[in-house]
Design an enzyme around this catalytic site. Structure first.
Site, PDB file in Angstrom:
ATOM      1  N   ASP A  89      53.432 -21.131  12.074  1.00 21.16           N
ATOM      2  CA  ASP A  89      52.141 -20.692  11.531  1.00 21.16           C
ATOM      3  C   ASP A  89      50.970 -21.317  12.274  1.00 21.16           C
ATOM      4  OD1 ASP A  89      54.172 -20.386   9.175  1.00 21.16           O
ATOM      5  OD2 ASP A  89      52.490 -19.031   8.814  1.00 21.16           O
TER       6      ASP A  89
ATOM      7  N   ASN B  73      55.236 -24.759   9.939  1.00 21.53           N
ATOM      8  CA  ASN B  73      55.970 -23.547   9.571  1.00 21.53           C
ATOM      9  C   ASN B  73      56.376 -23.687   8.103  1.00 21.53           C
ATOM     10  OD1 ASN B  73      57.121 -20.975  10.323  1.00 21.53           O
ATOM     11  ND2 ASN B  73      59.120 -21.928  10.135  1.00 21.53           N
ATOM     12  N   LYS B  74      57.057 -22.674   7.612  1.00 18.33           N
ATOM     13  CA  LYS B  74      57.451 -22.621   6.199  1.00 18.33           C
ATOM     14  C   LYS B  74      58.109 -23.926   5.746  1.00 18.33           C
ATOM     15  CE  LYS B  74      56.768 -20.070   3.890  1.00 18.33           C
ATOM     16  NZ  LYS B  74      55.582 -20.183   2.985  1.00 18.33           N
TER      17      LYS B  74
ATOM     18  N   ARG C  56      52.552 -10.895   4.666  1.00 14.37           N
ATOM     19  CA  ARG C  56      52.664 -12.334   4.957  1.00 14.37           C
ATOM     20  C   ARG C  56      53.321 -12.493   6.310  1.00 14.37           C
ATOM     21  NH1 ARG C  56      57.353 -11.983   5.913  1.00 14.37           N
ATOM     22  NH2 ARG C  56      57.306 -14.203   6.282  1.00 14.37           N
ATOM     23  N   GLY C  57      53.380 -13.755   6.775  1.00 17.88           N
ATOM     24  CA  GLY C  57      53.828 -13.999   8.140  1.00 17.88           C
ATOM     25  C   GLY C  57      52.586 -14.104   9.020  1.00 17.88           C
TER      26      GLY C  57
ATOM     27  N   ARG D  75      44.009 -17.254   3.241  1.00 15.86           N
ATOM     28  CA  ARG D  75      45.101 -18.245   3.347  1.00 15.86           C
ATOM     29  C   ARG D  75      44.706 -19.269   4.418  1.00 15.86           C
ATOM     30  NH1 ARG D  75      51.189 -16.239   3.345  1.00 15.86           N
ATOM     31  NH2 ARG D  75      51.496 -18.376   2.623  1.00 15.86           N
TER      32      ARG D  75
HETATM   33  C1  LIG Z   1      56.464 -14.600  12.568  1.00 15.97           C
HETATM   34  S1  LIG Z   1      56.187 -15.378  11.166  1.00 15.97           S
HETATM   35  C2  LIG Z   1      56.129 -17.141  11.389  1.00 15.97           C
HETATM   36  C3  LIG Z   1      55.708 -17.800  10.147  1.00 15.97           C
HETATM   37  O1  LIG Z   1      54.547 -17.173   9.683  1.00 15.97           O
HETATM   38  C4  LIG Z   1      56.804 -17.772   9.084  1.00 15.97           C
HETATM   39  O2  LIG Z   1      57.864 -18.557   9.513  1.00 15.97           O
HETATM   40  C5  LIG Z   1      56.238 -18.319   7.804  1.00 15.97           C
HETATM   41  O3  LIG Z   1      56.199 -19.502   7.584  1.00 15.97           O
HETATM   42  C6  LIG Z   1      55.646 -17.326   6.877  1.00 15.97           C
HETATM   43  O4  LIG Z   1      55.120 -17.893   5.703  1.00 15.97           O
HETATM   44  P1  LIG Z   1      54.580 -16.950   4.555  1.00 15.97           P
HETATM   45  O5  LIG Z   1      54.174 -17.903   3.486  1.00 15.97           O
HETATM   46  O6  LIG Z   1      55.694 -16.049   4.172  1.00 15.97           O
HETATM   47  O7  LIG Z   1      53.396 -16.209   5.135  1.00 15.97           O
END
Ligand SMILES: CSC[C@@H](O)[C@@H](O)C(=O)COP(=O)(O)O
Length: 358
Positions: free
Chosen positions: A246, A256-257, A54-55, A96
């Site tokens: 993201d 973002n998250k 993820r990320g 995703r």
């Molecule tokens: C360098 S990672 C930046 C984002 O991808 C990160 O902040 C995030 O929101 C990740 O979400 P995830 O759901 O864990 O994939």
């Protein structure tokens, strides 16, 4: 500083070796360090969907390798392999929806496919492209870390208390990290008093991954409930909120998250600077504003259960896992092409015309 950062690159979550994609399973960290090997595009898509990896940048890199695996199988099957490969493009793209790095990486693979010359070995060419995507993310991380540290030093020279959200480190990228890369570099530069890591409910990327990465490196880190952030900004002398992204749209809005938006509102209220760190592969100039970003909704069980045991039985749950921070709450967007201060559409367009800095 670049050499120092390279020497500090320790944790890896993605490895391409022996014709397979190897991923460190982020669902079971930090209690277990388990690697899985993937040999088909469908398996890689499922690993992305299930968040083994993820990320945003890590998802893009994995999808590129997934496409190589798809091409290998399609070539072996013979016939019109390029037409058959469309199915793999689709299955990977469907894994995703929010992080645009996934679609960016698949587009790069498609462009390479379209540029194939008759004398080229298609598999070698696609593999080289995926490796190139991986390596360029690694380099972008180093550049952004340096730019972010320069910003911190310029605005406040002494020891800083920083707050971050989700996981944006080595686990989320091809290298040193985006926001966490800046934080790690700031620590190496002697600028960090303490990092406050939001636990990042419901998936706990902060508790399980960020705290682990920072503790492994001896960075002073305290974990906090997401809902403690405003109180910490008021009482702990936090000077910067530093987060990843993201998807960033043409006007500078940032997805973002989930929870990032409320951090930005709180940062503005408390006079805390707000820095977003993301490679240009996270910027989607095709979307005018954050209103156009598809926001992933995950299974309500992530909220209704803890460790598989129900904690709120009998109710519905709503589980959007990203939110959008409007550009006017953001002080800096740091990319490998340079820094945008107070982002808007004109500045984002200018940034995208620039070359990478290193
Ligand atoms: C360098 S990672 C930046 C984002 O991808 C990160 O902040 C995030 O929101 C990740 O979400 P995830 O759901 O864990 O994939």
């Amino acid at each position: 500083m670049r050499e120092q950062l390279l020497a500090a690159e320790k944790v890896k979550a993605i490895e391409w070796r022996d014709g397979a994609l190897h991923l460190l399973d982020q669902r079971v960290l930090p209690l277990e360090e388990v690697w899985h090997a993937y040999t088909t595009a469908a398996e890689v898509a499922e690993a992305i969907r299930a968040m083994v990896v993820r990320g945003a940048p890590a998802i893009g890199i994995s999808a590129a390798y997934g496409l190589v695996l798809g091409a290998r199988a399609r070539l072996a099957a013979g016939g019109d392999w390029k037409a058959a490969l469309e199915e793999d493009f689709q299955v990977l793209a469907d894994s995703r929806p929010t992080a645009v790095n996934l679609f960016w990486a698949l587009n790069r693979m498609r462009e390479r496919l379209e540029r194939l010359k008759v004398e080229e070995d298609p598999l070698l060419a696609l593999e080289a492209e995926a490796l190139g995507i991986h390596q360029s993310d690694r380099e972008a991380n180093l550049t952004m870390a340096q730019l972010g540290v320069e910003l911190i030093r310029k605005h406040q020279g002494n020891l800083q208390n920083l707050l971050t959200h989700c996981n944006t480190g080595a686990l989320a990228t091809g290298g040193f990290g985006t926001a966490l890369g800046v934080i790690r570099a700031a620590h190496l530069d002697g600028l960090v008093e303490r990092v406050y890591a939001d636990e990042t409910r419901p998936w706990l990327q902060g508790s399980r991954l960020t705290a682990w990465e920072l503790a492994n490196e001896g960075v002073p880190v305290s974990l906090n409930a997401d809902s403690a952030a405003a109180h910490l900004m008021k009482t702990k002398g936090i000077t910067w909120v530093i987060v990843g992204a993201d998807r960033i749209t043409a006007n500078g809005d940032v997805a973002n998250k989930i929870g990032t938006y409320q951090l930005a509102v709180n940062a503005m209220h408390h006079g805390v600077r707000f820095m977003v760190v993301a490679p240009s592969s996270t910027i989607d100039m095709a979307l005018e504003s954050g209103d156009d970003i598809p926001i992933e909704e995950r299974d309500g069980r992530e909220l209704l259960e803890v460790g598989g045991r129900p904690v709120a039985a009998g109710v519905a749950a709503v589980n959007p896992v990203f939110d959008v921070t409007p550009a006017d709450l953001i002080d800096f967007i740091v990319t490998e092409k340079g820094v945008v201060e107070r982002p808007d559409a004109a500045k984002m367009a200018q940034l995208m015309c620039r070359k990478r800095l290193h």
